[in-house]
Write a protein that holds these residues in place. Structure first.
Motif, PDB file in Angstrom:
ATOM      1  N   GLU A 113       0.839  -1.184   0.000  1.00 16.07           N
ATOM      2  CA  GLU A 113       0.000   0.000   0.000  1.00 16.07           C
ATOM      3  C   GLU A 113       0.884   1.246   0.000  1.00 16.07           C
ATOM      4  O   GLU A 113       1.773   1.395   0.841  1.00 16.07           O
ATOM      5  CB  GLU A 113      -0.873  -0.036   1.274  1.00 16.07           C
ATOM      6  N   GLU A 121      -2.736   0.572  -4.197  1.00 14.95           N
ATOM      7  CA  GLU A 121      -2.837  -0.601  -3.336  1.00 14.95           C
ATOM      8  C   GLU A 121      -2.822  -1.891  -4.162  1.00 14.95           C
ATOM      9  O   GLU A 121      -3.379  -1.929  -5.250  1.00 14.95           O
ATOM     10  CB  GLU A 121      -4.161  -0.509  -2.564  1.00 14.95           C
ATOM     11  N   ASN A 174      -3.636  -6.015  -3.613  1.00 15.36           N
ATOM     12  CA  ASN A 174      -4.084  -7.075  -2.702  1.00 15.36           C
ATOM     13  C   ASN A 174      -3.521  -8.410  -3.143  1.00 15.36           C
ATOM     14  O   ASN A 174      -3.083  -8.572  -4.281  1.00 15.36           O
ATOM     15  CB  ASN A 174      -5.610  -7.130  -2.664  1.00 15.36           C
ATOM     16  N   GLU A 175      -3.565  -9.352  -2.209  1.00 15.41           N
ATOM     17  CA  GLU A 175      -2.987 -10.653  -2.493  1.00 15.41           C
ATOM     18  C   GLU A 175      -3.681 -11.312  -3.685  1.00 15.41           C
ATOM     19  O   GLU A 175      -4.903 -11.313  -3.785  1.00 15.41           O
ATOM     20  CB  GLU A 175      -3.112 -11.537  -1.256  1.00 15.41           C
ATOM     21  N   SER A 222       1.308 -11.947  -6.756  1.00 15.92           N
ATOM     22  CA  SER A 222       0.574 -10.731  -7.135  1.00 15.92           C
ATOM     23  C   SER A 222       1.379  -9.982  -8.184  1.00 15.92           C
ATOM     24  O   SER A 222       2.607  -9.960  -8.135  1.00 15.92           O
ATOM     25  CB  SER A 222       0.379  -9.821  -5.929  1.00 15.92           C
TER      26      SER A 222
END
Lengths: 236, 328
Positions: free
Chosen positions: A3, A23, A25-26, A188
């Motif tokens: 982030e 950001e 995310n996984e 990711s």
């Protein structure tokens, strides 16, 4: 997972990023699109600590990493595949791969195993394992840069313009691999692209950058049908 | 073409073999002494190769490191009564210390400023050695005992020769291992592509300091060997001139060329001696030859000789060997 909170980056007196929040995310693929000079690469470099933001915060798994030197950030599990490949031209393909694992305490056999995995994913590199990286074609160098990044077993991998200067058929191949990395290796992915259509189709979420700011963000499918994006980036 | 290639492949072995049997032909003490010096220079050059040859950082303080190795060992033996072999422990510690100490500034100062800073280091060390009472000031240290194994003392020229030869072989082995390890590749990458190095998660600072440390360890050991072989050391040996000579060895051998360090060291050690009969102007001739070598063989004597040869052949044989000059 990763982030960036309102980071502002300057090159000398020129402001390249203005309060950018971002950001990842996984398990998702996030793309960043925008024109030349919009600040896409600067955002990547700010996250990697190659350039230091003046204000803001960058957190990775809750840990503040803004002041970490680049090699430590890589050690945390974030890998950056830079624009223009940046492979070690005088070294062989094999040596390039081994350089990728340098920062990890892998044993010789573990490194060997990882190399073998990479060769399975990129068979063309296997044929050329003894060749120096400078003699590879653009597409092969891109594959090598990706493989080298994967050698340190990252949790996030960030690609900066992976399609730059490649033939369309090779571009398809590169994107194929990126999808594979995300889905099969469960890594990711952050994808910086000028090829907006490609980036929007492959990713889950997207950020649109303009003049050092995030102009828009949201689910890629929605952005793909957004009228302003259609005219500005997709030429429709 | 093919047999020429394979001869070149055996060149290193040939060279080491020749060094091994050289004393059989050179029976004069004088030339054997110079041979010993050349071998020690080769050890220093192999170490310096990590910094100057592979990492591309130009340092000109090697003579001081070589000198500190010699003084550490000599002082430990004469003042503290240590065994010369045991003195290698403080010597190695000294090398590690210098490497760290010199490595840190090298992170901040770059290019020509690094050269100037290291020249400064060289001169500081030399003036300290010349002026300090307990290092024997200008007259240096005499009566340094030779290395011994049991009752066998390495006190004649020929005995020292083979001791130093063994040390040279050992350090060639170590250097070869390092050059072909991940460290060696990281050194090359510091010169070639520092950004990509960082992105691979490698700390550039760490790599540079490692190069400096390895290099100074090589130099201090060679220095200690020199002290116990010559048995007399003075600060006048460790001038910036000598530091420059070390770099010249690398350039004659070709920067970054592993085996070049060794024949480069021999050329720099022997050429002035061979030119001595000319008389007063020998230094001038020496300097001229060095200049010509650097101008006409900028990539190292052998590497460029090969290039000139293939070029000549290409002129004779047409375009047939054109692509051979590419894959050098």
């Amino acid at each position: 997972m990763l982030e960036a909170d309102r980071i502002t980056t300057y090159y000398g007196n020129a402001c390249a990023l203005r309060e950018v929040s971002f950001e990842v995310n996984e398990g998702e693929i996030v793309s960043i699109i925008g024109a030349n000079g919009a600040g896409k690469s600067t955002l990547m470099k700010s996250i990697m600590g190659v350039v230091k933001p003046r204000t803001g915060a960058i957190r990775y798994k809750g840990k503040e990493i803004l002041h970490f030197p680049t090699h430590k950030i890589v050690g945390e599990g974030i890998v950056y595949v830079p624009e223009g490949r940046d492979v070690f031209a005088p070294m062989s393909v094999q040596d390039n791969l081994e350089m990728g694992a340098y920062s990890r305490p892998f044993s010789k056999s573990q490194t060997e195993e990882l190399c073998e995995e990479m060769y399975q994913m990129f068979p063309r590199l296997k044929e050329r394992r003894k060749q120096t990286a400078g003699t590879l074609s653009g597409g092969e160098q891109q594959m090598l840069a990706i493989a080298r990044g994967l050698m340190s077993k990252p949790e996030i991998i960030m690609f900066d313009e992976p399609s730059l200067g490649l033939a369309p058929i090779v571009v398809d191949e590169v994107f194929e691999r990126i999808k594979y990395i995300n889905q099969e290796l469960k890594i990711s992915v952050v994808l910086v692209e000028q090829n907006a259509y490609m980036a929007l189709t492959i990713s889950d979420r997207s950020y649109v950058m303009e003049n050092g700011r995030i102009a828009k963000h949201g689910a890629s499918q929605e952005l793909l049908h957004d009228d302003s994006i259609k005219t500005a980036y997709l030429g429709m | 073409m093919k047999d020429k290639r394979s001869i070149l492949k055996y060149f290193p072995l040939l060279m080491l073999g020749m060094i091994g049997i050289l004393p059989l032909f050179m029976t004069s003490n004088y030339y054997q002494t110079i041979c010993c010096q050349a071998m020690l220079y080769a050890v220093v050059a192999l170490g310096l190769n990590f910094i100057v040859g592979l990492s591309g950082l130009m340092t000109l303080g090697t003579a001081a490191i070589y000198g500190l190795g010699a003084y550490t060992s000599a002082l430990c033996c004469t003042k503290l009564g240590m065994n010369p072999w045991a003195a290698l422990v403080p010597v190695l510690f000294m090398g590690w210390l210098i490497g760290k100490g010199l490595g840190y500034p090298s992170l901040r100062v770059q290019g020509v400023y690094l050269s100037l800073a290291t020249i400064g280091f060289n001169e500081i060390v030399r003036s300290f050695l010349t002026n300090l009472e307990w290092t024997g000031s200008g007259t240096g240290i005499r009566n340094i005992e030779p290395y011994r194994i049991g009752d066998f003392a390495f006190d004649t020229q020929i005995r020292s020769y083979y001791l130093i030869y063994a040390v040279l072989l050992l350090f060639i082995g170590i250097a070869w291992k390092i050059v072909n390890s991940r460290w060696g590749r990281a050194f090359v990458a510091v010169k070639d592509n520092p950004e990509a190095l960082q992105i691979c998660g490698i700390d550039i600072a760490n790599v540079k300091i490692t190069a400096f440390t390895l290099s100074s360890v090589f130099a201090v050991v060679a220095g200690a060997m020199y002290a116990h072989f010559n048995r007399y050391i003075t600060p006048a040996t460790y001038t910036t001139d000598l530091s420059i000579s070390f770099v010249v060895m690398l350039i004659i051998g070709g920067l970054g060329n592993f085996w070049g360090c060794i024949y480069g060291a021999y050329i720099v050690a022997f050429l002035p001696q061979l030119l001595r009969p000319i008389g007063l102007s020998y230094k001038l001739i020496y300097a001229l030859i060095m200049m010509c070598l650097v101008v006409f063989f900028p990539n190292g004597l052998i590497r460029d000789m090969k290039k000139y040869l293939t070029f000549k052949r290409a002129l004779k044989g047409g375009a047939a060997s054109e692509n051979n000059s590419q894959d050098r």
